[in-house]
Design an enzyme around this catalytic site. Structure first.
Site, PDB file in Angstrom:
ATOM      1  N   ALA A 142       0.884  -1.297  -0.042  1.00  0.00           N
ATOM      2  CA  ALA A 142      -0.180   0.072  -0.126  1.00  0.00           C
ATOM      3  C   ALA A 142       1.090   1.155   0.189  1.00  0.00           C
ATOM      4  O   ALA A 142       1.199   1.796  -1.050  1.00  0.00           O
ATOM      5  CB  ALA A 142      -1.003  -0.042   1.237  1.00  0.00           C
ATOM      6  N   ARG A 143       1.468   1.649   1.348  1.00  0.00           N
ATOM      7  CA  ARG A 143       2.099   2.605   1.313  1.00  0.00           C
ATOM      8  C   ARG A 143       3.242   2.533   2.303  1.00  0.00           C
ATOM      9  O   ARG A 143       2.929   1.986   3.448  1.00  0.00           O
ATOM     10  CB  ARG A 143       1.382   3.965   1.736  1.00  0.00           C
ATOM     11  CG  ARG A 143       0.735   4.583   0.472  1.00  0.00           C
ATOM     12  CD  ARG A 143       1.490   5.217  -0.615  1.00  0.00           C
ATOM     13  NE  ARG A 143       0.859   5.930  -1.770  1.00  0.00           N
ATOM     14  CZ  ARG A 143       0.795   5.248  -2.934  1.00  0.00           C
ATOM     15  NH1 ARG A 143       0.611   4.042  -3.100  1.00  0.00           N
ATOM     16  NH2 ARG A 143       0.025   6.071  -3.943  1.00  0.00           N
TER      17      ARG A 143
ATOM     18  N   ASP B 284       6.498  -3.744  -1.014  1.00  0.00           N
ATOM     19  CA  ASP B 284       6.734  -2.968  -2.198  1.00  0.00           C
ATOM     20  C   ASP B 284       6.808  -1.532  -2.150  1.00  0.00           C
ATOM     21  O   ASP B 284       6.918  -0.889  -2.976  1.00  0.00           O
ATOM     22  CB  ASP B 284       5.447  -3.467  -3.180  1.00  0.00           C
ATOM     23  CG  ASP B 284       5.475  -2.841  -4.441  1.00  0.00           C
ATOM     24  OD1 ASP B 284       6.504  -3.052  -5.039  1.00  0.00           O
ATOM     25  OD2 ASP B 284       4.444  -2.286  -5.210  1.00  0.00           O
TER      26      ASP B 284
ATOM     27  N   GLU C 114      11.131   6.715  -1.054  1.00  0.00           N
ATOM     28  CA  GLU C 114      11.129   6.290  -2.506  1.00  0.00           C
ATOM     29  C   GLU C 114      11.267   7.350  -3.400  1.00  0.00           C
ATOM     30  O   GLU C 114      10.898   8.539  -3.390  1.00  0.00           O
ATOM     31  CB  GLU C 114       9.508   5.706  -2.701  1.00  0.00           C
ATOM     32  CG  GLU C 114       9.161   4.521  -1.948  1.00  0.00           C
ATOM     33  CD  GLU C 114       7.653   3.973  -2.207  1.00  0.00           C
ATOM     34  OE1 GLU C 114       7.183   4.297  -3.385  1.00  0.00           O
ATOM     35  OE2 GLU C 114       7.208   3.104  -1.490  1.00  0.00           O
TER      36      GLU C 114
ATOM     37  N   HIS D 264       8.079  -0.849  -5.590  1.00  0.00           N
ATOM     38  CA  HIS D 264       6.643   0.055  -5.960  1.00  0.00           C
ATOM     39  C   HIS D 264       6.379  -0.425  -7.448  1.00  0.00           C
ATOM     40  O   HIS D 264       6.135   0.486  -8.205  1.00  0.00           O
ATOM     41  CB  HIS D 264       6.976   1.454  -5.627  1.00  0.00           C
ATOM     42  CG  HIS D 264       5.406   2.160  -5.500  1.00  0.00           C
ATOM     43  ND1 HIS D 264       5.485   3.082  -4.380  1.00  0.00           N
ATOM     44  CD2 HIS D 264       4.305   1.917  -6.024  1.00  0.00           C
ATOM     45  CE1 HIS D 264       4.001   3.471  -4.448  1.00  0.00           C
ATOM     46  NE2 HIS D 264       3.305   2.652  -5.569  1.00  0.00           N
ATOM     47  N   ILE D 265       6.062  -1.634  -7.549  1.00  0.00           N
ATOM     48  CA  ILE D 265       5.760  -2.001  -8.666  1.00  0.00           C
ATOM     49  C   ILE D 265       4.195  -2.728  -8.880  1.00  0.00           C
ATOM     50  O   ILE D 265       3.886  -3.408  -9.744  1.00  0.00           O
ATOM     51  CB  ILE D 265       6.387  -3.021  -9.801  1.00  0.00           C
ATOM     52  CG1 ILE D 265       6.904  -4.260  -8.597  1.00  0.00           C
ATOM     53  CG2 ILE D 265       7.783  -2.167  -9.996  1.00  0.00           C
ATOM     54  CD1 ILE D 265       7.826  -5.055  -9.533  1.00  0.00           C
ATOM     55  N   GLY D 266       3.509  -2.413  -7.673  1.00  0.00           N
ATOM     56  CA  GLY D 266       1.932  -3.152  -7.624  1.00  0.00           C
ATOM     57  C   GLY D 266       1.299  -3.183  -8.931  1.00  0.00           C
ATOM     58  O   GLY D 266       0.695  -4.140  -9.119  1.00  0.00           O
ATOM     59  N   SER D 267       1.080  -2.007  -9.432  1.00  0.00           N
ATOM     60  CA  SER D 267       0.233  -1.875 -10.541  1.00  0.00           C
ATOM     61  C   SER D 267       0.769  -2.136 -11.873  1.00  0.00           C
ATOM     62  O   SER D 267       0.276  -1.629 -13.139  1.00  0.00           O
ATOM     63  CB  SER D 267      -0.475  -0.424 -10.490  1.00  0.00           C
ATOM     64  OG  SER D 267       0.497   0.723 -10.273  1.00  0.00           O
TER      65      SER D 267
HETATM   66  C1  8YV Z   1       1.322   3.436  -9.121  1.00  0.00           C
HETATM   67  C2  8YV Z   1       0.217   3.615  -6.762  1.00  0.00           C
HETATM   68  O1  8YV Z   1       2.502   2.725  -9.591  1.00  0.00           O
HETATM   69  O2  8YV Z   1      -1.988   4.083  -7.712  1.00  0.00           O
HETATM   70  C3  8YV Z   1      -1.275   4.099  -6.800  1.00  0.00           C
HETATM   71  O3  8YV Z   1      -1.375   4.733  -5.720  1.00  0.00           O
HETATM   72  O4  8YV Z   1       0.963   3.696  -5.796  1.00  0.00           O
HETATM   73  C4  8YV Z   1       0.675   2.758  -8.003  1.00  0.00           C
HETATM   74  O5  8YV Z   1      -0.251   1.923  -8.339  1.00  0.00           O
HETATM   75  C5  8YV Z   1       1.759   4.731  -9.185  1.00  0.00           C
HETATM   76  O6  8YV Z   1       0.922   5.569  -8.270  1.00  0.00           O
HETATM   77  C6  8YV Z   1       1.340   5.345 -10.549  1.00  0.00           C
HETATM   78  O7  8YV Z   1       1.317   6.581 -10.817  1.00  0.00           O
END
Ligand code: 8YV
Length: 319
Positions: free
Chosen positions: A238-239, A263, A268, A286-289
């Site tokens: 998450a964060r 992650d 960061e 930080h590659i969740g998405s």
């Molecule tokens: C992204 C994220 O990689 O959506 C979020 O809040 O932390 C991540 O999915 C990032 O913010 C892309 O801008």
């Protein structure tokens, strides 16, 4: 009609950029460097809209200096802790985010973090990769099994629920803390806890899925790590703000926390250099998405919010 001018602060997916170029007078920061305060302030005088990522910080100080030309910040993220929403609202700037579309990708990554932490992925990979694998024993790299174990989820929003759905495939016994209990159709049999403390007591595995706000800063601190069952595994997709990193290191040191999958970090990019010595911390940057499908979907969702705004409608994800 002249097209609104749009600044895209980072290198978004090719499909997103193509669509933005088609529909807006678009400038892309192809250098892909994070926009600093001065860049954001300067851009506000030249653009009607900005699509930023979480790497661009619209603090109260920046918000106060934005030019009135800027009408909307259509974030390419679900999290908006990089935006001071009250200050942007006070400036009359609309702010949107990209919920839903990244839930599965982020939940998949949380699963990877959980399994990687539980099953010695860092030490195992290192041992094979470096040619140090010269021995095998039944007591070698013994991990913690997720099947049938109790999973505690803090924050049962879209990502938390997507993670719970995946964890059900591992027959995990799902418990959650949320501000309020979910309707049965969403809870799907998961057990509600009305305090974080109550949840922690049953969380053999703990996964964080709540936003970073002043209230959730250092949510996982020394007192709360102590409430986990000994040998728990913690996952944070998450964060970084949610975890007191020194307290996590201390809990790993005593074995109270057996392993962590992270992650997200307080700092960061970069992470916490003190984590590197601990092979029971499985880390990703930080590659969740970060999947092709989700990056396109996030970009399109940000553009759909802009489309609605400039058509005089309320954007779907207006905050
Ligand atoms: C992204 C994220 O990689 O959506 C979020 O809040 O932390 C991540 O999915 C990032 O913010 C892309 O801008």
């Amino acid at each position: 009609m002249t097209k609104p001018r749009l600044w895209i602060t980072r290198r978004l997916s090719d499909a997103t950029i193509a669509r933005a170029m088609r529909d807006y007078d678009t400038v892309v920061n192809h250098a892909d460097t994070p926009g600093g305060a001065e860049d954001l302030i300067a851009a506000s005088a030249d653009f009607d809209a900005i699509i930023p990522c979480h790497s661009e910080h619209f603090s109260a100080e920046v918000a106060a200096q934005l030019d009135p030309r800027l009408k909307i910040i259509a974030n390419h993220s679900v999290g908006v802790d990089h935006c001071d929403l009250p200050s942007l609202k006070a400036q009359g700037i609309a702010v949107t985010n990209t919920p839903d579309v990244l839930s599965d990708a982020t939940a998949e990554l949380a699963m990877l973090l959980m399994l990687g932490a539980a099953r010695n992925a860092v030490a195992g990979d290192r041992t094979v990769r470096t040619g140090a694998w010269d021995f095998w024993s039944p007591s070698f790299m013994v991990g913690k099994q997720v099947t049938g174990a109790r999973l505690g989820i803090i924050g049962m929003g879209r990502v938390g629920r997507a993670f719970a759905a995946k964890a059900r495939g591992f027959d995990m016994d799902i418990h959650y803390y949320n501000r309020s209990p979910l309707p049965d159709a969403q809870a799907q049999g998961a057990t509600y806890h009305d305090t974080v403390e109550s949840l922690l007591g049953v969380a053999d595995f703990l996964s964080l899925h709540c936003p970073a706000t002043p209230d959730t800063m250092d949510l996982m601190n020394a007192e709360r790590f102590a409430l986990l069952p000994p040998g728990a595994v913690i996952v944070n997709s998450a964060r970084g703000a949610l975890v007191d990193e020194d307290a996590l290191l201390a809990a790993l040191g005593t074995g109270q926390v057996a392993a962590a999958g992270l992650d997200c970090f307080k700092v960061e990019p970069g992470g916490n250099p003190a984590f590197a010595a601990h092979e029971n911390i499985f880390m990703l940057p930080h590659i969740g998405s970060a999947t092709t499908r989700t990056r396109d979907a996030m970009g399109f969702r940000a553009l759909e919010n802009l489309d609605a705004f400039f058509a005089g409608k309320t954007p779907k994800d207006l905050l």
